[in-house]
Structures are given as structure tokens and as C-alpha cells.
Design a protein around this motif. Sequence first.
Motif, PDB file in Angstrom:
ATOM      1  N   GLY A 787      41.112   8.037 -60.038  1.00 17.65           N
ATOM      2  CA  GLY A 787      41.082   7.153 -58.891  1.00 17.65           C
ATOM      3  C   GLY A 787      41.441   7.829 -57.587  1.00 17.65           C
ATOM      4  N   SER A 788      42.049   9.018 -57.650  1.00 16.87           N
ATOM      5  CA  SER A 788      42.370   9.755 -56.428  1.00 16.87           C
ATOM      6  C   SER A 788      41.089  10.115 -55.688  1.00 16.87           C
ATOM      7  CB  SER A 788      43.146  11.033 -56.749  1.00 16.87           C
ATOM      8  OG  SER A 788      44.378  10.748 -57.368  1.00 16.87           O
ATOM      9  N   THR A 789      41.168  10.113 -54.374  1.00 18.88           N
ATOM     10  CA  THR A 789      39.998  10.478 -53.580  1.00 18.88           C
ATOM     11  C   THR A 789      40.320  11.672 -52.691  1.00 18.88           C
ATOM     12  OG1 THR A 789      40.581   8.931 -51.808  1.00 18.88           O
ATOM     13  CG2 THR A 789      39.125   8.116 -53.555  1.00 18.88           C
ATOM     14  N   PHE A 790      39.309  12.475 -52.448  1.00 14.67           N
ATOM     15  CA  PHE A 790      39.408  13.588 -51.521  1.00 14.67           C
ATOM     16  C   PHE A 790      38.013  13.801 -50.941  1.00 14.67           C
ATOM     17  CE2 PHE A 790      38.787  15.189 -55.825  1.00 14.67           C
ATOM     18  CZ  PHE A 790      37.728  16.067 -55.696  1.00 14.67           C
ATOM     19  N   GLU A 791      37.871  14.809 -50.094  1.00 15.92           N
ATOM     20  CA  GLU A 791      36.598  15.039 -49.430  1.00 15.92           C
ATOM     21  C   GLU A 791      36.047  16.413 -49.773  1.00 15.92           C
ATOM     22  OE1 GLU A 791      37.592  14.488 -45.333  1.00 15.92           O
ATOM     23  OE2 GLU A 791      37.465  12.298 -45.434  1.00 15.92           O
ATOM     24  N   LEU A 792      34.719  16.491 -49.830  1.00 15.57           N
ATOM     25  CA  LEU A 792      34.005  17.747 -50.048  1.00 15.57           C
ATOM     26  C   LEU A 792      33.053  17.980 -48.879  1.00 15.57           C
ATOM     27  CD1 LEU A 792      33.110  17.231 -53.804  1.00 15.57           C
ATOM     28  CD2 LEU A 792      34.528  19.107 -52.944  1.00 15.57           C
ATOM     29  N   ASP A 793      32.903  19.241 -48.499  1.00 13.92           N
ATOM     30  CA  ASP A 793      31.926  19.604 -47.467  1.00 13.92           C
ATOM     31  C   ASP A 793      30.610  19.936 -48.162  1.00 13.92           C
ATOM     32  OD1 ASP A 793      30.290  21.090 -45.646  1.00 13.92           O
ATOM     33  OD2 ASP A 793      32.047  21.451 -44.405  1.00 13.92           O
ATOM     34  N   LEU A 794      29.624  19.064 -48.003  1.00 16.79           N
ATOM     35  CA  LEU A 794      28.299  19.280 -48.585  1.00 16.79           C
ATOM     36  C   LEU A 794      27.294  19.487 -47.456  1.00 16.79           C
ATOM     37  CD1 LEU A 794      28.102  16.708 -51.540  1.00 16.79           C
ATOM     38  CD2 LEU A 794      28.964  19.055 -51.521  1.00 16.79           C
ATOM     39  N   LEU A 795      26.920  20.730 -47.227  1.00 17.22           N
ATOM     40  CA  LEU A 795      25.953  21.108 -46.194  1.00 17.22           C
ATOM     41  C   LEU A 795      26.328  20.525 -44.837  1.00 17.22           C
ATOM     42  CD1 LEU A 795      22.570  20.827 -48.152  1.00 17.22           C
ATOM     43  CD2 LEU A 795      24.129  22.783 -47.940  1.00 17.22           C
ATOM     44  N   GLY A 796      27.604  20.630 -44.506  1.00 16.87           N
ATOM     45  CA  GLY A 796      28.058  20.222 -43.194  1.00 16.87           C
ATOM     46  C   GLY A 796      28.480  18.779 -43.075  1.00 16.87           C
ATOM     47  N   GLU A 797      28.380  18.016 -44.162  1.00 20.25           N
ATOM     48  CA  GLU A 797      28.800  16.619 -44.151  1.00 20.25           C
ATOM     49  C   GLU A 797      30.021  16.439 -45.039  1.00 20.25           C
ATOM     50  OE1 GLU A 797      25.531  14.278 -45.525  1.00 20.25           O
ATOM     51  OE2 GLU A 797      24.580  14.189 -43.558  1.00 20.25           O
ATOM     52  N   ARG A 798      30.996  15.658 -44.585  1.00 21.23           N
ATOM     53  CA  ARG A 798      32.136  15.319 -45.419  1.00 21.23           C
ATOM     54  C   ARG A 798      31.740  14.147 -46.329  1.00 21.23           C
ATOM     55  NH1 ARG A 798      37.461  16.792 -44.037  1.00 21.23           N
ATOM     56  NH2 ARG A 798      37.389  18.871 -43.122  1.00 21.23           N
ATOM     57  N   ARG A 799      31.857  14.355 -47.650  1.00 25.60           N
ATOM     58  CA  ARG A 799      31.529  13.316 -48.620  1.00 25.60           C
ATOM     59  C   ARG A 799      32.762  13.047 -49.481  1.00 25.60           C
ATOM     60  NH1 ARG A 799      27.059  11.396 -46.389  1.00 25.60           N
ATOM     61  NH2 ARG A 799      26.902  10.101 -48.294  1.00 25.60           N
ATOM     62  N   THR A 800      32.956  11.801 -49.846  1.00 23.67           N
ATOM     63  CA  THR A 800      34.133  11.395 -50.612  1.00 23.67           C
ATOM     64  C   THR A 800      33.910  11.616 -52.105  1.00 23.67           C
ATOM     65  OG1 THR A 800      34.721   9.731 -48.965  1.00 23.67           O
ATOM     66  CG2 THR A 800      35.659   9.469 -51.172  1.00 23.67           C
ATOM     67  N   ALA A 801      34.905  12.182 -52.764  1.00 23.90           N
ATOM     68  CA  ALA A 801      34.903  12.361 -54.221  1.00 23.90           C
ATOM     69  C   ALA A 801      36.019  11.523 -54.817  1.00 23.90           C
ATOM     70  CB  ALA A 801      35.094  13.830 -54.581  1.00 23.90           C
ATOM     71  N   THR A 802      35.726  10.885 -55.954  1.00 23.46           N
ATOM     72  CA  THR A 802      36.707  10.053 -56.649  1.00 23.46           C
ATOM     73  C   THR A 802      36.911  10.592 -58.055  1.00 23.46           C
ATOM     74  OG1 THR A 802      35.962   8.114 -55.406  1.00 23.46           O
ATOM     75  CG2 THR A 802      37.275   7.717 -57.397  1.00 23.46           C
ATOM     76  N   VAL A 803      38.142  10.877 -58.416  1.00 21.71           N
ATOM     77  CA  VAL A 803      38.457  11.473 -59.713  1.00 21.71           C
ATOM     78  C   VAL A 803      38.203  10.450 -60.824  1.00 21.71           C
ATOM     79  CG1 VAL A 803      40.258  12.512 -61.136  1.00 21.71           C
ATOM     80  CG2 VAL A 803      40.132  13.032 -58.686  1.00 21.71           C
ATOM     81  N   LEU A 804      37.510  10.884 -61.870  1.00 25.17           N
ATOM     82  CA  LEU A 804      37.206  10.031 -63.020  1.00 25.17           C
ATOM     83  C   LEU A 804      38.173  10.334 -64.159  1.00 25.17           C
ATOM     84  CD1 LEU A 804      33.307  10.328 -63.023  1.00 25.17           C
ATOM     85  CD2 LEU A 804      34.698   8.520 -62.007  1.00 25.17           C
ATOM     86  N   ALA A 805      38.444   9.316 -64.957  1.00 25.60           N
ATOM     87  CA  ALA A 805      39.385   9.471 -66.074  1.00 25.60           C
ATOM     88  C   ALA A 805      38.720  10.048 -67.308  1.00 25.60           C
ATOM     89  CB  ALA A 805      40.010   8.118 -66.411  1.00 25.60           C
ATOM     90  N   GLU A 806      37.399   9.926 -67.398  1.00 22.85           N
ATOM     91  CA  GLU A 806      36.700  10.366 -68.606  1.00 22.85           C
ATOM     92  C   GLU A 806      35.246  10.672 -68.277  1.00 22.85           C
ATOM     93  OE1 GLU A 806      37.334   7.027 -71.121  1.00 22.85           O
ATOM     94  OE2 GLU A 806      35.915   5.738 -70.053  1.00 22.85           O
ATOM     95  N   ALA A 807      34.521  11.175 -69.253  1.00 25.07           N
ATOM     96  CA  ALA A 807      33.117  11.521 -69.056  1.00 25.07           C
ATOM     97  C   ALA A 807      32.327  10.309 -68.581  1.00 25.07           C
ATOM     98  CB  ALA A 807      32.524  12.072 -70.349  1.00 25.07           C
ATOM     99  N   ALA A 808      31.396  10.552 -67.667  1.00 24.57           N
ATOM    100  CA  ALA A 808      30.574   9.453 -67.156  1.00 24.57           C
ATOM    101  C   ALA A 808      29.640   8.910 -68.225  1.00 24.57           C
ATOM    102  CB  ALA A 808      29.773   9.931 -65.943  1.00 24.57           C
ATOM    103  N   TYR A 809      29.262   9.758 -69.175  1.00 25.56           N
ATOM    104  CA  TYR A 809      28.353   9.345 -70.243  1.00 25.56           C
ATOM    105  C   TYR A 809      29.053   9.455 -71.593  1.00 25.56           C
ATOM    106  CZ  TYR A 809      24.326   9.208 -73.376  1.00 25.56           C
ATOM    107  OH  TYR A 809      23.452   8.880 -74.379  1.00 25.56           O
TER     108      TYR A 809
END
Length: 818
Positions: A787-809
Motif C-alpha cells: 500500500g505504500s506509494t512512491f514515485e518513478l521517473d518514466l521518460l521525464g514524467e513522475r508516475r506513482t507506484a503502489t507496493v503490492l502484497a502479492e503477485a498480481a496473477y
Amino acid sequence: MGAGLLYALAHEGWTDTILVEKGELTSGSTWHAAGLIPNFIGDLNMAKVHQEAIALYPRLEAETGLSAGWHGCGAIRLARTADEVDWHHYVHAMLTQIGVESHLIGPAEIAERHPLLTDLDDVRLGFYTPHDGWTDPSSCTNAMAKGARDLGCRIMRHTLVTGMSQRPDGSWDVTVVRGGADPARRRNGSNGHDEQDTIHCEHVVNAAGHYAPQLGAMIGLDVPIVSVIHQYLVTETVPEVEALDFELPVVRDPRASCYYRQEIDGLLIGPYEMSGSRSYGVDGIDWDLHFHLPGENLDVLEECLGFAEQRIGVLSDAGIKQVVSGPITHTPDSGYLMGPAPGVRNYWHCNGASIGITQGPGAGKYLAQWMVHGQTEINVRNMDPRRFGDHTGPKSQFALEKALDEYHEMYQVRLPGEQRDAGRPVKTTPLWGRFDALGAQWQEIYGWERPQYFSPGGTPEAHSFRRSNAHDVVGAEVRGVRERVGVADLSAFAKFEVSGRDAGALLDRLSANRLPGRDGGIRLTHMLTTLGGIECEMTIARLAPDRFWLASAIMGQSHDLDWLGDHIAAGEQVEVRDATDDTAILGVTGPRARDVLSPLTDADLSNDEFSWLTAQEISVAGVPVIALRVSYVGELGWELHCPMDDLAGVYDAVGEAGEPHGLVHFGSYAMNVMRIEKAYKAWGSELTTEITPVEARLGRFVDYSRSFIGRDAAAARREAEERGEPLSMVLVYCEVDASDNDVRGNEPAFAPGSDEPMGIGTSGAWGHSVGRSLAFVYVDPRFEAPGSTFELDLLGERRTATVLAEAAYDPRNAALRA
């Protein structure tokens, strides 16, 4: 490269070290180099290498009394296309992660910083690095050499190596002739013959530049280096340069495929011609060449120089004072060789650099760490000589064509997934023709051709830093595997058979995980350095108490073979057989995999008789196979390891049996998507020697109750964390609020609203099965909780990342156990 290593070894305390030089220092290919020192490079760890030169050269004079000839004039790299702009944004973010100052500037500021650039109509952006520049090659080499000598190292000039041999204890005898290659300089002994000496040493390092293949040949070692002639021009005085009150920044111009720098009151123009370049010395180079320049050929530079004149108008009226035409070493990927030679103990490479003035100090530093401490503080996988296979010898067509192509492409952007055709194909499986007819888009990896994906109609990928036209096609492959069943040729993985009375003891000593306890058991295991870094990742199947079958990444084939062989103790009865080239792997995976394979075998494939994470030797379509019930994509499935010559027959049978079930072919793109959907970590991306299992959160794969190499270091790290001592970074799995591009690796992570990097992305992809962009990122432990959030720089844009507790699939592995 040799002086940089000597300097670094001296500072590590290894002063009983000799640099053997056949002539004068720099008299090979160093003296004629243009001496450029760039921060800009698209590889994170190589950027760290480059930063070492920029940090060292300005301060060498204070240490040694000799100036390194440093010119900190900065540099600008021009971008003309949308792809180049994306690349600049990617590299800018990457350099920010390691503290390198860079700026993305527009045409107006470019012209202000370099007023001689009069034609910028096609330029969208400039990448400005204010703290790099250039240095004098001879000065910096001699300053490092003096620093090493001051600490006790020795340099033997005019001394030619004529042979070497290894003793049973792994040490070396190196035979040298005083006076070098020049008969007139040799000292004669009392018998009238050349005076020879033998140097007995524990380690040998091949730092012989374009002579490295010849030095390697003395012990039967192929060194994948081809030298290519590079030419640059120095102008006479240019009044517009003479009038400046500052030094112009170095400019790199992809349109002209040239670099430009100031040379006193003139200009130095260095073209990398985009065709027609010349190799040098493929059949051998005369040992008695010193400060030698092959003849010039300006005709091949005509196109580049024409563009250069357009870019810098004053060149039209400038006279040419000098043309320098000299060889530069190139490997098949233009990265240098730094690390152990394949299959030879205590023999190291430090050679093959195409920009060695930049890379010498960093290569020396990190190789010295490797030699002295057993691992480095950075990930050196892309520098390790063992990243090349036996198809890359210096006289091979592959090495030659790759070197020339890399030279031609020196200033062009290499887009994600892009594959160059030069020198290919080299290694193909019996399915190459069939897959090519199905529209396979190929990648070359360790010499092998492997499908990236299958394009209906054969439409090639339009490569991009953003999602390409392959995106939807790959999505269809993913859905086909997830919903029905897929088949993939996985032969381009390394395979080893480890057998003998002490095979189990060897693997138990190397493996952080407990070995399978019964015949047919499979374990994923990681092998660590003595400092706890993750050296290898292997799947180990126990076929008998004294026979094990191992599989690992193909890029680790030579590396892993060395790791296994080097750790066999005296007196142990163990045989390690490399089965990679003569063993194929066909992967059949998906919810209908059992339905496809059952009619082709007498073996019972039910859960009761063939459960997940077990292996059996069975027959499929009349062919004996080692069948492993594992799936890197997280579905019910089997890997069928069979003789390479029988692969086509097994594939044809699987294809026929799979047709009623909607069998789909899938490639490496879809495999990567599905492994990330399953939160599977990858060796070389998430798992490297920089990281212990503690930071990588591999706890369930480490059995600390037993003794294994690296256990104490890893356990100490774990215990420190338990005492409340924070780790620097930990690995998290997250969902990213991405736009039209996903995490690829090396993107900096930030706390929300902060401009200080606190982490780094390692890999990512759009998860077609779950409709989300997913990624692995190393972050400050404060951001580890789900649930923690942080930011990543993707090609010059700040995008939000949210930590997952388990595999998405399928986090409960229901599909694997089906």
C-alpha cells in the motif's frame, strides 16, 4: 586500462604487482586517442565506471605531482528525433539516480554554450553534462602509473611477453624478453641469445589492448576483440575559436556521427563513419609496432564531414593540420572485457574498451575489487568476459561483423528490443525455419536465435521506448497461454549435468537453498559470494543421489560452468558436463498442457504421479526426455529436455496434439510479461552480486540452518536488520500508474514530492492478464509495506507506484498445482 588497474590494485594494497609493457607506456592505441570522457551512456553500471575517471583525473596531480591533462569543459549530446529525446530523458533520470549532474536544454541554450553550432534546425534537445570533458591520454596514463609506482608497484618497459604456462596450483609462469619486440633494444645474455626472464605470479591480467587476442592465443584462449580504424581531423587555427574566452564543450552529433571538441585554437572532428569502416590486425599485429598509425582514408568520411560542415559553419574555411588514423578495440557489443577469462583460473581480462581513456580508472577500480575481495560493489554482468560464448573468437565472422556494426552505430540510439542483423544467425535450433515461417521476430542471445514474439504476417517491430506495435500481439500470446496452452523453444538456456560421488556435497556447499531430498525433487537455488552477493540462480533437479540436472540463464553458461568447476574441492569425485548445445528444451505450458502431452507419453501426468516441482525421465513422442514440471510463466506445464536432434520431432507431435486445444506460440516478450505478473525475480535484473538475499527478499529460498558459501555474510545482514539496523534498500513489487511506457530498469524512485532518489527500478512490463503496469523496484525500507506509494521517473514524467502484497496473477499458485 593496464595503468588504471595497476593504480587500483596498489590502492587496494596489492603492491607486489608488475605491469609488463612491450614498448613505452601508451605506445599502442592509447597515445593517439582523442581522450573524451563522457558522463552520457545508457548503462547504469557503465555510467558508474565513467564517473570514476571524471572523479580521478582532476585530482591525480595533487597525489602524484603529474597532471592528467584534464579539461572539464562539459559536453552536449544532440537529439533530433522523438526516440532520441526519449533516450535522453531515460539517461537523464538514470544519471540522477547516481548523482551525476545533467540538464536537458533547448536549441537556444545549446547555441549559447557552443556558439559555433550554427545549424540547429533539426535539433529538439541537448543533453548537457557540465562536469565531464576530455583529458590528455598520455598524461593521465603516466599519472596513474606514477601513483602505482609510488605505492610500490613495478613497471617493466621494453619487455615482451613471449609465453606463459600455468602450474598445477593455479599460479602462472610468464616468460618475457628484455628489450621488447625490437631486436636492437634487446639485452643479450652471456650465451649471445636474448635475455629471458620468468615471472612467477598468482594472477595474470591481459590488458594488452589490440594485442589482447594474440596474448590470449598463447594459452589457447579466444579473446572476442576486433580492432577498427578510427580517424579524426585536427584543424589549423580557427579565428572564431581563437577569439573565445572559454573552452567549448565537447559535442556529440548523431546526424554527422561525429564528436567535436576544441584543440587549442582549432577544432578536432572525430567521425564514426556509418559504413565502410576498416578492421585492423584480425590476422595478427606485428609486436614491433610502437606509436604506429595505419594509413588514412578520408573518402569514407565524406558523408560525416559534410554533415559536420553544416553543423559548424566555420569548418568550411578551416585548414586541416593533421589526420590521425589509429585502431580502437571493439567487442561484439562494444562493452569492454573485465573479469575472469572463461575456463581458466587466475587469468583475468582488462581490455576491449572502445573508449578506454574514459573506462580505464573505473575498470581498474572494479576489477581490483573483484580480484582482491571476490566481488564488486556494482553489477558487472555486462562487463564480464564470460557474457560471450565460443562463437565470438577474434577471427570469427560474427565478431568481425559485430565490431564493424557497433562502430558504425556508435552515435545512434539503440532502442529497447532492437536487434542488429550483423553476423547472424550463428546458433539456431532445428525449429528456426518453422518459427521463421510463423513470423518469429528474432533476438540473438549468447549466439542463439530466440523468438521475441510471433508477428502475424511478419510485420517487424517498430522499436520504441514506449509500447510498440508488438504490444497487442504479445498480449494475445499471453492470453493464449493463460487461457489455453502455449509452446516455446527454451533451448537457449544453460543446462548442466553434475554427477559423481560428491556431486551432492558440491551443490549443497554452493546452494543457499536446501537441495532436493529425494530423487525427482526440484529446487530453485541461489549461489552466493563469500560476501553474500547473489552470484548465480539455478534450478536443480535430483535425478539420482549422485546425479543432478541444472538449468540457468543462457547468459550465465560460461559463468555458471566456471562457478561449479572452480568450487570442486581437492579429492572430490565430481563431473560437471555442459549439456547446453546438445540439449534442447521445449516448454509446454497453460491450463491445457496436460491434455496436450498425455496422448504423447505413457507416463502418468496426474498430480498424484507427477506433481509440481518434480522431474522424471520419460518418453514423449517416442523420444527420451527429462521432464520438469516447472513453468517460468506460472501455469501448469512441463519443460521437456531432449536431445537437440530430436527437438523437431517432439515439437511436431506437440503441435499436432495441441491444435484442438488452441495451442499458441509465444516468445521471450510474453514470457517476461508473465514472469512479472507472477512476481518472479530475475537473475541479472533483481538478483546481482550487489545484493544479498536479505535485500532481495529471498528468505524462503535460503536455509540458514546449514552451512553454505556466503551464509555468514547473509545471516549477519539478516540479523542486523532484526536488531533494528536499517538496510539501504529492499526489493518491492508494485503497480505503476504508467501512461504509454513501463519500467525497463534503472529508473530512479523518489519519495512523494522529493527530488532526491531513494531507489531504483530493475524491471517491469504491462501485465496483459491483469490490466496493470507492474514493476520491481529497490526502495528505502520505509516504503516496503503493501500500500505504500512512491514515485518513478518514466521518460521525464513522475508516475506513482503502489507496493503490492502479492503477485498480481494467481498469488496462491493454483494454476501451477492444477
